[in-house]
Each structure stands twice: as C-alpha cells, then as structure tokens.
Design an enzyme around this catalytic site. Structure first.
Site, PDB file in Angstrom:
ATOM      1  N   HIS A   1       0.826  -1.208   0.000  1.00 19.60           N
ATOM      2  CA  HIS A   1       0.000   0.000   0.000  1.00 19.60           C
ATOM      3  C   HIS A   1       0.864   1.263   0.000  1.00 19.60           C
ATOM      4  O   HIS A   1       0.699   2.149  -0.853  1.00 19.60           O
ATOM      5  CB  HIS A   1      -0.913  -0.016   1.229  1.00 19.60           C
ATOM      6  N   GLU A   2       1.771   1.341   0.951  1.00 17.83           N
ATOM      7  CA  GLU A   2       2.595   2.552   1.050  1.00 17.83           C
ATOM      8  C   GLU A   2       3.499   2.707  -0.158  1.00 17.83           C
ATOM      9  O   GLU A   2       3.785   3.825  -0.594  1.00 17.83           O
ATOM     10  CB  GLU A   2       3.417   2.540   2.344  1.00 17.83           C
TER      11      GLU A   2
ATOM     12  N   HIS B   3       3.381   6.376  -7.157  1.00 19.16           N
ATOM     13  CA  HIS B   3       2.594   7.488  -7.688  1.00 19.16           C
ATOM     14  C   HIS B   3       3.443   8.760  -7.719  1.00 19.16           C
ATOM     15  O   HIS B   3       3.396   9.540  -8.683  1.00 19.16           O
ATOM     16  CB  HIS B   3       1.361   7.682  -6.798  1.00 19.16           C
TER      17      HIS B   3
ATOM     18  N   HIS C 285       1.748   4.476  -2.978  1.00 16.81           N
ATOM     19  CA  HIS C 285       1.866   5.940  -2.872  1.00 16.81           C
ATOM     20  C   HIS C 285       3.206   6.407  -3.422  1.00 16.81           C
ATOM     21  O   HIS C 285       3.283   7.399  -4.159  1.00 16.81           O
ATOM     22  CB  HIS C 285       1.766   6.367  -1.400  1.00 16.81           C
TER      23      HIS C 285
END
Length: 669
Positions: free
Chosen positions: A455-456, A462, A459
């Site tokens: 998940h992290e 991105h 980020h």
C-alpha cells in the site's frame, strides 16, 4: 539531463534549525515581494522555486519528528510550526499575489496544460486561504490557522506519549499462554531493554496485536484492550494524564468557525472543495449505500463469531474477545493463521519480491544506494531506474521502535520539477512499523503487514513515476485527496495473486516457497469477515464526516454521543463504554484527513474497478502496466482524477467490483 537532490541527515544541527528557517522565510518574503510587482508570466516558476526550498527544508524536520522523536526535536518542531503557519497564511491572503495569479489566468499567455492546472489550483487555494477577507475576519482567520496547527501537534504528541507511557510487565510466562514464540521473543528483548526480567508488552501495534489475537488469558486481553483504546483520554489506566478530549473540542470548534468565516455552511464543505466528491451529502449517501449493502454480511459474520465463541465456552463475547475468537475461527475454517504465514514472509524477501513485481509491471528496477546519509541504522535508500537511467529515489524505514510514530505512511522530500532545463528527480520516504528483527530471527511479517508495505509503496510509485515537470501537480502533489489512495489500494491486490505470492515469500530458514496448500488457504481466507471490516471503516468515515457537518461540540461528551450514534447505525458489535477510539483518531485530529477519512472507501471503489481490468487482461501484463503508468500514474495531479480514471477504464466507476472483491456482492443483490 537530470538532477538528484537527497537530504543530508549527517550534517543536520537541530539547534540551528529555527534560525535557518527564519532566514529561509525572510528570503521567501523578499522573493514574493518581487513577484507581486513583476510580470505575471514569472509567477508560477517563481512560486515553485520558493515553495520547493521551504518544502525540502521542512520535510527533513517533519520526517525526523515522525521517525526519531525526541524532547529536543519536539521543542524545535513546536517553535518552527507556528512560523510556517504564519508564513502560509501571509501568502494565502496576499491580495497582490492573488491578483497577479488572476491576471495570468485572464491573459493570453501560453501555458502548458500542467501549468494551467497548477494555476487553477492556486486560485482555488487563495480563496480557501481567505484572500478575500478584510480587517477583523482576516486576523481571526490567521489566528485560527495558527492555533489549529498547534493543536494538531499537541494531539499527536499526547497520543505518542500515551502510547509509550504504559506497558505491561509479565514475569510468569504462563500468563502469556497461546502467544507465538516470535512475539514472546520480542517481548523478552523489550524487557531486557528496560533492564527487567521476563516480558514487556507495549501499546505499539506489533506488540499489542499478538496479545489480542492469541493470548488465552482473557483478563490480559481485557487489560491490553482498555489500555490501548483509552490512550490519551479521560479513561483507562492513565486516565487524564495526556487527555486529548479538550484538544478535540477546540479543534472542531475552530474548524467550524473557520468555515463560517470563509462563507461555507460547515468545515466538511471546506475540506471537500479540492476533492473529487461534490458535497458532504454525496459522501454520506455513498457511505450509507455501502453500509446498507454490507451490513447483512457483517451481521451474519458477527452472529457466526458469537456462536463459535459460545461453542468454545465464551457466551458473553466482548470487544477484547473479537480478535482472539476471530483468529481461532479463521484457523479452524481455513487451517491457516497469520502467525503460521509469518516464517514465509521475512521482510527482505517481501521487499525484494515487491521490487520484482512492480519492476515487471512498470519496467523499472531498484538499486540500493549505500552512500546516502541516513537517520537510523534501520533505514535504507534505493535508486529507482528505468532502462539504466536513474529516475527517482526512495528511502525505507520499516521497523517499530521507541520514539517513532505508529502506523505506516509515505511522505516526500521533494517532487519532480524542471530547473533551468534540467529535470529534478522525485524523492520519497516509506515508513512502516513492522516487528523488528530479534536476536535470533529476521523481521517476519503477517500477510496484513505485506499488504501494508505494498500500500505505502503504491503511494511512493505514484510520486516517483510521474512525468510531470510542474512541481505543484507532479507526483502526489495536487492530487485530489479522495483519489490519492487509488494507486496504494490498487497495489494491495497483487499480494493476493497466486502467481505473485511465490515472488514475495520464502521460508526464512529453509528458503522453501510457501506451500501450495497454504497458498490456497490464504487465498480462500481473503474475505474472512470482510463485511465486519467494511462496516468498521464506514463507521470511522461516517463519524468523521458527520462530526464536520453538524454543529461543533460544546464539550467532550458531545463527541462521544456522535460516535455512539454512528455505531448504533452501522456497527455490528457493542463497544464498551470505556472505549475512547476518537482520542487516538490521528488521521482526522493530527493529520490531513478531517472530513476526508471516507477517501479510503471512495478510492477503494476506484482501485477495485481499475484492478478488475488487470484481472480481465492479465495481472502481470507489462503492456497494461505501462498503460496504467501512461494514463494515470504518471499524470500526478495534472488532470482531473475522474478524467484519468475514465481514460484508463473506458467508463464511469462502478460499485460492483468493490463489492465483488470483498465477497459482498451476492449478499447485496
């Protein structure tokens, strides 16, 4: 040509930070004065350079405040934060600068689409910063912003102090029956660090969860639950010592006043102004529709859990029993537990596998940079490369330790931008709180931990894979808050793919791959209690939104009444009266999620829909991975997120993929 700037933690002198910040802000004010009377065409580039200098300086301090908190750093942070807030207020309410920006928007100066989006955002932010305010209203607005900044820091500090201010010392090992050896070893190391015999159990999540999931000692579970859920409150073993109640009341009152000064009906409208969602009513309707479709499944799951617990001799299931009997039920039904999986997920294997997965999908590779200055021996630095070319840098800091904020997050040192014809590369931080290595074994992750890392890192990708050279809208900058979770939640899906799990797992001693039978059990258990998990997130999201839509509280009890009402509407199991979850709800009181916690569910809808295309066309498709980068990931905040979604998906988002992915669709029909 490209530029790579990295933070230098080795030369940082904390005592000089306040003076350095003063000098930096003085320079910024002088540069802004020049922009006020300069040519409008210079505005965007000039502001970008100013913002970049300040953000790079402060990102280091902010990062250290989260990962290496200390009394000295806390004092310096408290000194500096008001200065930054005051400066931000000055710029946001600078009428001359606003008129320059409006003049640029009205002119025929040729701007790139990225510059045009940055300018549109800038004008919006001026309005949200109160640029139109005069006299007393203007001064009051500034005072509120400053006080809110102070209160946010106070909330976080008290939560950290409360988390670290309590621990359970156990000398009789029999009290810890059922707790896995890996957790016991960690508790033993923690005791030694305190010069104590036996075991020490802290309220850090990696220490807390094994007790709640595995300890047969019900009284110990109750004691831990009460200590954890009453942190920074008027209840529990440290009642009143670091009470966030008054802080929360003042924060909510000031947010409501700020909204009123700006001409909004409530703070939720202020929060949504830069987001995808159009109104608080739209968000509330979305959450209630999701609850309506999820509650039948959630209630059935809880009834099943109550019956299971009763069959094991517990006919009065309490909140501190739910994780324990849930884990037993999961193990009995699927013959698999998170603890059994941990030996197959040593952290280095997981991270190397993560690098392979995103490398194959997006055509990138990672190389460790052993020359970079670091803040702690746990931290690492990696260079991100494409076709042999350095395109970004990421730092990781993955283990829980004293004086480190709990949870997991991604932050950045700097974003991609063009500087005098050269491209400055983005730099990201990925921070987690996994169990640290012990004296005899490496850090072993639960599969839940694995999804957290993915998940992290979503980020971070991105931010790092952007192709936008305008800082205000490159990477995660300028991305609508309720869209920013899309890439992170999307990447979690790969943790569940049969072709991917072998890439991210191997036994830490034997090197053996996760056996096929265990893999099938893991996948079968994916949606275990997914209804209960769904309504729990809806509970937090609805509480947050209603808290910022309805009249602000007059006293702490009003906040408790609000969450009690929300629980009556969407929760499926009773919460004891002592629970003070909201006193530790750092996302909305200490972070940036105020009237925005719904973003997790909103973005999960988008990410599930995006992933449904990968599921149809190939989860490891290099071609589709590149299309995702080209059409969505690389565009950062340079375009409307719904436009980017439609460009990739070919249609409007649908709720069905989210419900199907959670195994709820058949219940919602």
């Amino acid at each position: 040509m490209s530029l790579c700037e990295l933070p230098d933690f080795s030369t940082l002198e904390l005592d000089k930070v306040p003076a350095q910040l003063d000098n930096l802000l003085d320079e910024a004010r002088a540069d802004i004065a020049a922009l006020e009377t300069g040519q409008p065409v210079q505005l965007l580039v000039g502001l970008e350079a100013i913002d970049d200098r300040i953000e790079k300086f402060w990102s280091v301090i902010s990062h250290l405040n989260g990962v290496m908190n200390s009394p000295e750093l806390r004092e310096i942070y408290a000194q500096c934060q008001p200065k930054l807030t005051a400066y931000s207020n000055e710029v946001g309410q600078n009428r001359a600068l606003y008129e320059q920006a409006q003049g640029l928007a009205d002119s025929d100066v040729a701007l790139s689409p990225e510059q045009r989006k940055a300018l549109t955002n800038l004008l919006r932010d001026f309005r949200l910063a109160g640029v139109a305010l005069e006299g007393e209203a203007k001064e009051r607005f500034k005072a509120i912003k400053l006080r809110l900044s102070e209160l946010s820091t106070e909330f976080q500090n008290q939560l950290l102090d409360a988390t670290q201010g309590w621990f359970k010392h156990v000398t009789d090992k029999s009290e810890l029956a059922g707790v896995p050896d890996s957790a016991l070893e960690g508790y033993g190391d923690a005791a030694k660090a305190r010069d104590l015999d036996g075991y020490c159990i802290s309220l850090d999540v990696p220490a807390y969860l094994p007790i709640m999931q595995y300890a047969e000692n019900r009284e110990l579970r109750r004691e831990m639950y009460e200590a954890y859920t009453t942190r920074a409150s008027d209840q529990g073993p440290k009642a009143g010592e670091w009470d966030n109640g008054p802080v929360m009341v003042e924060i909510l009152q000031l947010r409501a006043e700020l909204a009123d000064i700006l001409g909004y009906a409530n703070y939720a409208e202020v929060s949504l102004a830069p987001k995808m969602a159009e109104s608080p009513d739209q968000v509330i309707a979305f959450l209630r529709e999701l609850a309506e479709k999820s509650l039948p499944r959630a209630r059935a799951e809880f009834d099943e859990l109550k019956n299971f617990a009763a069959s094991k001799g517990c006919d009065n299931l309490q909140a501190w029993d739910v994780p324990f009997y849930s884990e037993q039920l999961r193990t009995e039904r699927y013959a698999i537990s998170q603890e059994e999986l941990k030996p197959y997920f040593p952290v280095d294997t997981v991270q190397d596998g993560l690098f392979k997965v995103v490398g194959q999908l997006f055509g990138i590779s990672f190389e460790r940079d052993s020359t970079a200055a670091l803040w702690h021996e746990d931290a690492r630095c990696y260079r991100l490369q494409r076709d042999g070319e350095h395109i970004a840098t990421v730092y990781t800091d993955l283990f829980a330790r004293a004086n480190k904020r709990g949870g997991a997050w991604m932050a950045d040192f700097c974003g991609r931008r063009e500087v005098e014809g050269e491209v400055r590369l983005p730099v990201a931080f990925v921070t987690c709180n996994f169990p640290p290595p012990t004296s005899s074994r490496p850090s072993l992750l639960t599969h839940n931990d694995v999804t957290t890392l993915f998940h992290e890192f979503g980020h971070a990708l991105h931010h790092m894979l952007t192709e936008v050279n305008v800082l205000a809208v490159s990477g995660i900058n300028g991305v609508a808050w309720d869209a920013v979770e899309l890439p992170s939640q999307l990447l979690e899906n790969w943790c569940w793919q049969p072709e991917v799990v072998p890439m991210i797992s191997s036994h830490y001693e034997s090197g053996e791959a996760l056996p096929e039978a265990m893999l099938q059990k893991l996948l079968a258990a994916k949606n275990f209690q997914s209804g209960m998990q769904m309504v729990r997130q809806i509970e937090f999201s609805l509480f947050d939104m209603l808290l910022h839509v309805e009249a602000p509280p007059k006293e702490v009890a009003d906040i408790q009444s609000k969450i009690d009402a929300v629980r009556a509407e969407v929760a499926v199991y009773p919460v004891p009266a002592i629970n003070r979850f909201q006193h530790g709800f750092a996302h909305i009181f200490g972070g940036g999620y105020a009237a925005g916690y719904y973003s997790y569910k909103w973005a999960e809808l988008l990410s599930a829909d995006v992933f449904s295309r990968f599921a149809e066309e190939g989860v490891m498709s290099r071609e589709l991975g590149q299309e995702f980068v080209d059409k969505l990931l690389s565009r950062g905040g340079a375009e409307d997120p719904m436009t980017l979604f439609r460009d990739f998906r070919g249609r409007e988002p649908q709720l069905e993929p989210l419900l199907r992915d959670a195994g709820i669709l058949e219940d919602a029909a």
